[in-house]
Scaffold this active site. Structure first.
Site, PDB file in Angstrom:
ATOM      1  N   ARG A   1       2.313   7.974   6.962  1.00 28.03           N
ATOM      2  CA  ARG A   1       2.484   8.005   8.420  1.00 28.03           C
ATOM      3  C   ARG A   1       3.929   7.764   8.839  1.00 28.03           C
ATOM      4  O   ARG A   1       4.697   7.155   8.123  1.00 28.03           O
ATOM      5  CB  ARG A   1       1.598   6.928   9.052  1.00 28.03           C
ATOM      6  CG  ARG A   1       0.137   7.304   9.042  1.00 28.03           C
ATOM      7  CD  ARG A   1      -0.686   6.244   9.740  1.00 28.03           C
ATOM      8  NE  ARG A   1      -0.602   4.981   9.028  1.00 28.03           N
ATOM      9  CZ  ARG A   1      -0.933   3.819   9.564  1.00 28.03           C
ATOM     10  NH1 ARG A   1      -1.370   3.756  10.814  1.00 28.03           N
ATOM     11  NH2 ARG A   1      -0.846   2.712   8.859  1.00 28.03           N
TER      12      ARG A   1
ATOM     13  N   LYS B   1      11.798  -6.979  12.121  1.00 24.49           N
ATOM     14  CA  LYS B   1      12.587  -6.041  11.304  1.00 24.49           C
ATOM     15  C   LYS B   1      11.789  -4.780  11.018  1.00 24.49           C
ATOM     16  O   LYS B   1      10.569  -4.807  10.928  1.00 24.49           O
ATOM     17  CB  LYS B   1      12.981  -6.720   9.987  1.00 24.49           C
ATOM     18  CG  LYS B   1      13.937  -7.869  10.263  1.00 24.49           C
ATOM     19  CD  LYS B   1      14.987  -8.002   9.195  1.00 24.49           C
ATOM     20  CE  LYS B   1      16.014  -9.032   9.657  1.00 24.49           C
ATOM     21  NZ  LYS B   1      17.330  -8.763   9.138  1.00 24.49           N
TER      22      LYS B   1
ATOM     23  N   THR C   1       4.050   1.372  -0.806  1.00 28.65           N
ATOM     24  CA  THR C   1       4.812   1.330  -2.052  1.00 28.65           C
ATOM     25  C   THR C   1       3.995   1.938  -3.195  1.00 28.65           C
ATOM     26  O   THR C   1       4.507   2.722  -3.997  1.00 28.65           O
ATOM     27  CB  THR C   1       5.171  -0.144  -2.373  1.00 28.65           C
ATOM     28  OG1 THR C   1       5.875  -0.683  -1.262  1.00 28.65           O
ATOM     29  CG2 THR C   1       6.016  -0.237  -3.625  1.00 28.65           C
TER      30      THR C   1
ATOM     31  N   PHE D   1      -4.196  -0.561   7.387  1.00 32.54           N
ATOM     32  CA  PHE D   1      -4.861  -1.849   7.191  1.00 32.54           C
ATOM     33  C   PHE D   1      -5.622  -1.917   5.853  1.00 32.54           C
ATOM     34  O   PHE D   1      -5.283  -1.230   4.896  1.00 32.54           O
ATOM     35  CB  PHE D   1      -5.814  -2.147   8.358  1.00 32.54           C
ATOM     36  CG  PHE D   1      -5.118  -2.306   9.700  1.00 32.54           C
ATOM     37  CD1 PHE D   1      -3.822  -2.792   9.798  1.00 32.54           C
ATOM     38  CD2 PHE D   1      -5.774  -1.962  10.870  1.00 32.54           C
ATOM     39  CE1 PHE D   1      -3.194  -2.944  11.035  1.00 32.54           C
ATOM     40  CE2 PHE D   1      -5.144  -2.118  12.115  1.00 32.54           C
ATOM     41  CZ  PHE D   1      -3.865  -2.605  12.180  1.00 32.54           C
TER      42      PHE D   1
ATOM     43  N   PHE E   1       4.361  -8.454  -8.796  1.00 30.74           N
ATOM     44  CA  PHE E   1       5.441  -9.195  -8.161  1.00 30.74           C
ATOM     45  C   PHE E   1       6.055 -10.077  -9.243  1.00 30.74           C
ATOM     46  O   PHE E   1       5.349 -10.557 -10.140  1.00 30.74           O
ATOM     47  CB  PHE E   1       4.861 -10.051  -7.015  1.00 30.74           C
ATOM     48  CG  PHE E   1       5.910 -10.609  -6.095  1.00 30.74           C
ATOM     49  CD1 PHE E   1       6.498  -9.812  -5.112  1.00 30.74           C
ATOM     50  CD2 PHE E   1       6.336 -11.936  -6.215  1.00 30.74           C
ATOM     51  CE1 PHE E   1       7.469 -10.327  -4.262  1.00 30.74           C
ATOM     52  CE2 PHE E   1       7.311 -12.453  -5.361  1.00 30.74           C
ATOM     53  CZ  PHE E   1       7.877 -11.650  -4.393  1.00 30.74           C
TER      54      PHE E   1
ATOM     55  N   LYS F   1       0.840  -1.201   0.000  1.00 29.48           N
ATOM     56  CA  LYS F   1       0.000   0.000   0.000  1.00 29.48           C
ATOM     57  C   LYS F   1       0.877   1.254   0.000  1.00 29.48           C
ATOM     58  O   LYS F   1       0.658   2.176  -0.783  1.00 29.48           O
ATOM     59  CB  LYS F   1      -0.889  -0.031   1.243  1.00 29.48           C
ATOM     60  CG  LYS F   1      -2.118   0.811   1.166  1.00 29.48           C
ATOM     61  CD  LYS F   1      -3.042   0.457   2.322  1.00 29.48           C
ATOM     62  CE  LYS F   1      -2.243   0.458   3.612  1.00 29.48           C
ATOM     63  NZ  LYS F   1      -2.943  -0.074   4.768  1.00 29.48           N
TER      64      LYS F   1
ATOM     65  N   ALA G   1      -4.030   2.006  13.933  1.00 31.74           N
ATOM     66  CA  ALA G   1      -5.193   1.901  13.055  1.00 31.74           C
ATOM     67  C   ALA G   1      -6.325   1.093  13.681  1.00 31.74           C
ATOM     68  O   ALA G   1      -7.359   0.900  13.051  1.00 31.74           O
ATOM     69  CB  ALA G   1      -4.780   1.297  11.718  1.00 31.74           C
TER      70      ALA G   1
ATOM     71  N   TRP H   1       7.441  -0.853  -8.159  1.00 34.19           N
ATOM     72  CA  TRP H   1       8.430  -1.479  -7.292  1.00 34.19           C
ATOM     73  C   TRP H   1       9.730  -1.695  -8.077  1.00 34.19           C
ATOM     74  O   TRP H   1      10.812  -1.378  -7.578  1.00 34.19           O
ATOM     75  CB  TRP H   1       7.903  -2.830  -6.768  1.00 34.19           C
ATOM     76  CG  TRP H   1       8.761  -3.426  -5.690  1.00 34.19           C
ATOM     77  CD1 TRP H   1       8.628  -3.242  -4.351  1.00 34.19           C
ATOM     78  CD2 TRP H   1       9.892  -4.290  -5.863  1.00 34.19           C
ATOM     79  NE1 TRP H   1       9.622  -3.933  -3.673  1.00 34.19           N
ATOM     80  CE2 TRP H   1      10.400  -4.580  -4.576  1.00 34.19           C
ATOM     81  CE3 TRP H   1      10.538  -4.840  -6.982  1.00 34.19           C
ATOM     82  CZ2 TRP H   1      11.513  -5.401  -4.370  1.00 34.19           C
ATOM     83  CZ3 TRP H   1      11.654  -5.654  -6.781  1.00 34.19           C
ATOM     84  CH2 TRP H   1      12.134  -5.926  -5.481  1.00 34.19           C
TER      85      TRP H   1
END
Lengths: 555, 555
Positions: free
Chosen positions: B93, B104, B72, B300, B380, B70, B272, B408
């Site tokens: 945010r 991570k 990205t 979310f 992807f 989202k 959220a 991406w």
């Protein structure tokens, strides 16, 4: 005008211009707004081959409610040195945010000898203390997390010595039971919070020479003990790397400016009781590479602050101070001579004379470190000529000199004479700094040495438990550490009401603590409050942003 | 290259150049280092007369472990709009520091659609969250201090509802007993800590329109109740002014840049679930004054994030979004279609088709807000043409359009088609934003409306205690507030394992909470974790500064 009004009227220059005075290139100044910057690690590393400037310490008599103006004199002297053509920088400590919401905030200096921006220096500034809070509490969370997931290190949860911290006056957190609420929240145990400045992480940041040293010291923090009393280190919890990451930026010294646009490094702020209470080693050593004269201060009076500056900071950082300025005021001399605060406005030469031995004791003590000193009489409007002369005469009788300084009212014009005297001392080349005791003296003897040589106590009282503890640490390899005395700042004794220059007292040591990461053994001689509370009517109640967009109530 | 390698190789421009793209003068950019700045309050005030740009929301299907991208896509669309000649800014945010030391750290975007500087955005950034921690805990300290000094407000210490916060994953602090240790430390009571993002102060900062509104809302926080159940507000504790001072700088939006040097406002980061999970109102409204297109995201999936964005943020801030982008991935569709994470690499068109109804539900739902939408298929490498086509066909069957996006891998080149489509939608002028329910609907009916219209539940289950509580709040004048649903993000139901587009379920409300300062009523439908814990092997254990001076282990 009040301090804050003077500060707000300051004609601040862009921080890059201040950096340029010390030949710091723009790309190595990490700006925080237009008037604050951090000096890059890379630039600091590049200075390693350079010659050092001269280091001057500003310290004071035992503080009284009359106020001494140690920071004011530090700033005034820095400006004074610049005004007489020396390239000078000052190095002072950062303020703690929490206490500003209890009592009114501390200014950085006063009158026309101040560092700006004043509001931000009393609030978040460049976030160093927030970074320390984060790093400190990460280790605490990882420690309880280790216990939660099986306690492989076999930590005795009754012997966790590492507390949490917040930069807030919050007595409700001094003593808590944590991990309540069932299996998902861990094993209930006693815990507590200190204020961030009291964190060992803060002391470490202020003593570490670089990031590698910082990481090593963080790893050395003792967080708990096993049932067999062997220590568990932060390194065992594997927190040292992540803590270093959190502190990377905080390790870079902050550059701001005085009202006269001279450079000021404001960095670090360890408690002056359970820690050594000095500006960071990184800031001081960086300033020494960049300026010909560096003026720094130490917490509290000379019996505590200067002693730790000499025995801990200078020893460990390889610093060699060349002159000491001892700040005194006529009013404080009068209080030491028995005058009530409400009567300070009246001339009282005999009270001044009666109070002077406190100053005399500090003059004598500082000679033991091999560094020549001068007394600065920080002038207050009500001081009479006769009173000032009484101090001068007393100091002359001690074989030293006292200079009347009016930097509070006049800025560098008011401190020019002091600046010239400091230059004369430094150029005289008579300084031969030496710590008061050698590294290899046993820990208890170190405490005795300070008690007898500095406090002039007849004896140190400590029960067998304390003496055994010190021996145990010596056996574990901590015997070479300096000691960090935690004692009231108001007296040479442990009784805060005993002003002047008392003798014949004893120094009772209630407790000893090992700060293995910071690298000293703390001797607690009296009450230590590591988490303050708020007063009945905290200043926070009247702090707000007023109609002009300015902060009211903070000062 | 990994995300962090790409981020580190970024050709960042000085932040002043990024500001110039939005006509922000240098003196109104408060720099934090060379690549971050806050936009001055004064400049923001000066914009009030200006026309608004177009607001675009990026939301997503229900999240799956496969990842949707989202942020990205938000970054990619912003860069894409700039690349096709529009003046665009993105609004996202801030990341919470604590969780980065557990799992991570979260990147801000991914691949060639990222915001930089990545490390700092996951650490202290510009200190906003630290300021929130300070402001929040000041109120807590003042509250216990009030009780300590006589409790004039007659607070029932069993009914203190205001907790403390830390930006740290620390389960040991979830439930504590504080004020232990005797008279000097106060009255022992149960207390606890949440993570800073879960603070009502955070939600307030993100919804406040200016400093005056911030102060008013802070004063409205309910901190405790008296024995007669009447509320005690932060205003009664006189903490609102000082909290505002602590938050003054944090209220200024942060400007950074994308890898393609386009402006990005990164500001605010409310949870959220117990809050609304959107970029701050100040940042979004400022961006709308400065850019022709503003792309923002909500937390979310669309059932939670977009619903709150529309019903809380847009309603309260008077925002009118003109287009919505729903992010979906082939992999997530497969997971919704029942495929295991380990099998996602294999082509499986029928699973894609089976998972698409989840996406379809969100498309339908968003129409209820009157804002046209487009689906972005975030590509992807393992996606096959047939799988992508299956998603496109499904979306077409819903009367909408899905566009394959490769930002991406390719940055703005990969999102140009999506950007053109968004412009077409906006310029089509068909948007007619309306919230799902009116202000004057009773609180329980508002919950029912969301449950039935968005989650497609048959009924809302709540016992009499909850219904009575809502009525009581209505009687107290809180009936006009929107509701903030706290529900699992993984499903339309309260069962996180029910993927796809379920129907026939009930929505049980376990608890309701009033956030009187933030201005919403929270309906808790399931477990809410407001203080996370660390995993068995926290990422902190491997975070360190490596030999090249770079941070290892954070990503």
């Amino acid at each position: 005008m009040s301090d804050i009004e003077i500060a707000r009227a300051a004609n601040k220059k862009p921080i890059q211009e201040i950096g340029a005075k010390l030949d710091i290139p723009n790309e190595h100044l990490l700006p925080f707004g237009h008037d604050k910057a951090k000096v890059s690690e890379e630039f600091i590393r590049s200075l390693s081959g350079k010659k050092n400037g001269h280091l001057v310490l500003v310290t004071a008599i035992n503080p009284t409610p009359a106020g001494e103006g140690k920071t004011t004199t530090t700033v005034g002297l820095g400006d004074g040195l610049n005004a007489i053509g020396k390239k000078a920088a000052i190095c002072i400590r950062e303020a703690s945010l929490g206490p500003c919401f209890g009592m009114k905030g501390g200014a950085a200096g006063g009158g026309y000898a101040q560092v700006v921006p004043m509001e931000e220096m009393n609030l978040h500034f460049t976030g160093d203390f927030h970074a320390i809070t984060s790093a400190h509490n990460l280790l605490a969370a990882m420690l309880d997390n280790h216990i939660y997931w099986g306690n492989e290190l076999d930590i005795d949860i009754r012997r966790v010595v590492y507390r949490r911290v917040l930069d807030m006056n919050d007595r409700a957190l001094r003593q808590v039971v944590c991990s309540l609420g069932g299996v998902a929240n861990g094993f209930p145990r006693e815990a507590g919070f200190d204020i961030t400045v009291a964190s060992e992480v803060m002391a470490i940041l202020c003593l570490a020479t670089d990031l590698a040293d910082l990481e090593k010291r963080l790893g050395d923090i003792i967080v708990a003990y096993r049932r067999d009393r062997t220590p568990v280190y932060a390194r065992d919890i594997k927190a040292d790397g992540a803590m270093t990451v959190l502190l990377q930026q905080a390790m870079q010294p902050n550059l701001v400016q005085t009202l006269e646009n001279n450079p000021a490094f404001v960095h670090g702020g360890p408690f002056a009781n359970i820690a050594h209470g000095c500006n960071s080693v990184v800031a001081t050593t960086t300033a020494l590479k960049l300026a010909d004269y560096v003026v720094t201060e130490a917490g509290f009076g000379a019996d505590l602050g200067a002693e730790k500056f000499m025995n801990i900071k200078c020893r460990k950082a390889g610093l060699k101070p060349e002159a000491v300025v001892i700040v005194a005021t006529v009013r404080a001399m009068k209080m030491n001579g028995g005058v009530d605060k409400k009567d300070l406005g009246e001339e009282n030469v005999s009270a001044v004379e009666k109070g002077c031995p406190n100053l005399g004791r500090h003059i004598e003590n500082l000679r033991k470190f091999g560094v020549p000193s001068v007394v600065a009489i920080n002038h207050f409007v009500t001081d009479t000529d006769a009173e000032v002369q009484a101090v001068k005469d007393f100091v002359a009788s001690m074989g030293s000199e006292a200079i009347l300084c009016k930097h509070w009212a006049d800025g560098s014009k008011g401190s020019a004479e002091l600046a010239k005297k400091v230059v004369q001392i430094v150029e005289g080349g008579t300084a031969d700094y030496k710590p008061l005791y050698p590294d290899d003296m046993p820990l208890f003897e170190k405490m005795e040495t300070i008690a007898k040589e500095i406090y002039r106590a007849d004896e140190v009282l400590a029960d067998a438990k304390i003496r055994n503890q010190l021996k145990e640490w010596e056996n574990q390899g901590y015997g070479h550490l300096p000691v960090c005395m935690a004692k009231t700042q108001y007296s040479f004794t442990t009784d805060p009401t005993r002003r002047g220059a008392p003798t014949g007292h004893s120094l009772p040591i209630r407790e000893v603590r090992l700060s293995a990461g910071a690298g000293f053994v703390v001797a607690v001689c009296g009450e230590i409050m590591t988490m303050p509370g708020l007063p009945r009517v905290p200043s926070a109640e009247s702090i707000c942003i007023n109609e002009d967009g300015l902060i009211d109530g903070l000062f």
